[in-house]
Scaffold this active site. Sequence first.
Site, PDB file in Angstrom:
ATOM      1  N   ASP A   5      -5.654  -3.363  -1.998  1.00 16.29           N
ATOM      2  CA  ASP A   5      -5.769  -2.148  -1.188  1.00 16.29           C
ATOM      3  C   ASP A   5      -7.101  -2.110  -0.432  1.00 16.29           C
ATOM      4  OD1 ASP A   5      -5.936   0.611  -0.278  1.00 16.29           O
ATOM      5  OD2 ASP A   5      -4.362   1.062  -1.730  1.00 16.29           O
ATOM      6  N   SER A  47      -2.442   4.479   2.541  1.00 21.58           N
ATOM      7  CA  SER A  47      -1.840   3.614   1.524  1.00 21.58           C
ATOM      8  C   SER A  47      -0.417   4.027   1.172  1.00 21.58           C
ATOM      9  CB  SER A  47      -2.690   3.616   0.254  1.00 21.58           C
ATOM     10  OG  SER A  47      -3.923   3.015   0.521  1.00 21.58           O
ATOM     11  N   THR A 102      -0.186   3.805  -3.810  1.00 19.05           N
ATOM     12  CA  THR A 102       0.493   2.505  -3.826  1.00 19.05           C
ATOM     13  C   THR A 102       1.491   2.379  -4.977  1.00 19.05           C
ATOM     14  OG1 THR A 102      -1.432   1.546  -2.746  1.00 19.05           O
ATOM     15  CG2 THR A 102       0.140   0.006  -3.729  1.00 19.05           C
ATOM     16  N   GLU A 233      -1.745  -4.194  -8.162  1.00 13.62           N
ATOM     17  CA  GLU A 233      -2.637  -3.724  -7.095  1.00 13.62           C
ATOM     18  C   GLU A 233      -4.099  -3.767  -7.525  1.00 13.62           C
ATOM     19  OE1 GLU A 233      -3.268   0.011  -4.034  1.00 13.62           O
ATOM     20  OE2 GLU A 233      -3.013   0.446  -6.150  1.00 13.62           O
ATOM     21  N   ASP A 238     -10.296  -0.707  -2.025  1.00 16.33           N
ATOM     22  CA  ASP A 238     -10.225   0.387  -1.048  1.00 16.33           C
ATOM     23  C   ASP A 238     -11.306   1.435  -1.303  1.00 16.33           C
ATOM     24  OD1 ASP A 238      -8.791   2.108   0.972  1.00 16.33           O
ATOM     25  OD2 ASP A 238      -8.471   3.348  -0.806  1.00 16.33           O
ATOM     26  N   HIS A 242     -14.199   2.742   1.085  1.00 14.20           N
ATOM     27  CA  HIS A 242     -14.436   4.141   1.490  1.00 14.20           C
ATOM     28  C   HIS A 242     -15.899   4.521   1.271  1.00 14.20           C
ATOM     29  CE1 HIS A 242     -10.488   5.719   2.548  1.00 14.20           C
ATOM     30  NE2 HIS A 242      -9.970   5.059   1.532  1.00 14.20           N
ATOM     31  N   ASP A 280      -2.518  -3.286   2.369  1.00 13.30           N
ATOM     32  CA  ASP A 280      -1.850  -2.251   3.155  1.00 13.30           C
ATOM     33  C   ASP A 280      -2.609  -1.996   4.459  1.00 13.30           C
ATOM     34  OD1 ASP A 280      -3.961  -1.371   1.609  1.00 13.30           O
ATOM     35  OD2 ASP A 280      -2.892   0.326   0.732  1.00 13.30           O
ATOM     36  N   HIS A 281      -3.943  -2.230   4.411  1.00 12.09           N
ATOM     37  CA  HIS A 281      -4.831  -1.990   5.555  1.00 12.09           C
ATOM     38  C   HIS A 281      -6.222  -2.425   5.136  1.00 12.09           C
ATOM     39  CE1 HIS A 281      -6.450   1.209   3.131  1.00 12.09           C
ATOM     40  NE2 HIS A 281      -5.203   1.583   2.889  1.00 12.09           N
ATOM     41  N   HIS A 383     -10.050   4.199   6.861  1.00 13.43           N
ATOM     42  CA  HIS A 383      -9.353   2.925   7.038  1.00 13.43           C
ATOM     43  C   HIS A 383      -9.531   2.419   8.465  1.00 13.43           C
ATOM     44  CE1 HIS A 383      -6.342   4.239   3.684  1.00 13.43           C
ATOM     45  NE2 HIS A 383      -7.578   4.104   3.251  1.00 13.43           N
TER      46      HIS A 383
END
Length: 449
Positions: A5, A47, A102, A233, A238, A242, A280-281, A383
């Site tokens: 993620d 996500s 997710t 995951e 992620d 952030h 996912d990104h 993101h």
Amino acid sequence: MMISDGFGPSGETMARVFANKAQLQPLDYQLRGASITYSTSNLVTDSAAGATCFSCALKTYNGAIGVTDSQPPEACATVLEAAAAAGMATGVVVTSRVTHATPAAFTAHVPDREMEPTIAEQQITQKIDLLFGGGRCEFQPQSVAGSCRADEKDVMSEARDAGFSVITDVAGLRSATTASLPLIGLFAQSHMAFELDRVPADQPSLDEMVAKALELLSALPKAATHGMFLMIEGSRIDHAGHNNDAAAHVYETLQFQQAFSQAVEYARGHGNTVVVSTSDHETGGLTLARTKPVLGRDTYPYVWYPKVLARANHSAEYLAHELQANASMSLVDTVVVNYGIEPTPAELATLEAARINGTTPLTYALSEFISYHANVGWTTHGHTGEDVNLYLYGPGTEAMYGVHQNSDIGAFLASKLKLDLAALTPEIRRKFPPIPMPPTARSEHAVHD
Ligand SMILES: [Zn+2]
């Protein structure tokens, strides 16, 4: 299926150089293409929409958990549900709350990702063999300290009534056997610790959870006869993105690489097994080098310093929480002890001001401090819309070489497992009828994790 993620190509370079610039990492060997990440509502996905592409093989709107972009949003059968219906062994292993976007997109159907209490209730109705991660708080009645629920539902005991074993610690994970299945492992109150902060006696690593999941699922007779589907995951790459915390980021990534390596080893030993790993990104807009003002003029040094990241003993988020919880704790000492860098008076003033503003501003300021010294740049606390790498291992994966829409990856999973998602969808819609969008739902343009 493995999901990193918030992990983009720069994250791969950063972790590789941090570990050993001359040596490829496990993911590097399997790089085969890229995934195009936009959702139906936004060029920059969240996500929930990102994971629903993989679970339901369709693009949907930001915030959607296993539902279509329609009015009202309707449930779409997921690869995990179809695999379970076909008699396969199924599992989910994550480092976020298990109710987070997710894992939820594979195991629940709600119009808004914020509905985590409902997601927990739906998850225990699924025919899933194991579910590992954090997020006890969504399963505890509100009267329990630290609960995230606004009702008295005890979803943990409802899970036991539904036939699940529930474990909450490392010892429980280590002693689990196939007799413990179906099994829910909730190893943290909320998200699990960043790998950089993790106390091994308190929480298992992603790698350890994956090892146990593979051991248990593969020992089930149905895995031999029908096959298995496991979603893994690395959720908190992620979160490090952030926060713009480059130090936490590399440790999350290296841990994910270990888990990936293990999945590939498993596939190597089990013939007809495919490993797909993608993101996912990307999160944070990570870049290796940044503009640096020196004596009032911008400079552009062609360098970044992995050794600065190696000095970090904790994530910025952890340090910020410690500093906010202990008013007498010295900020300058904390920075020197944990980052090995003496802040300048100006840097210290910035950090002190952030401390007054709260935990998140302080997390961001500490992250900026270490990223600045490592000469690692970030463009956003959210993101980004760039393509992400696609890593593949196993027979028939040639079909996915090159650049693909994210939803094609879900379709590929279904086809490899010989699952017909559309055929199962009517039954899933009867089980999970449409839920009205809650009034608290954030707009489709809002910032999502
Ligand atoms: Zn995010």
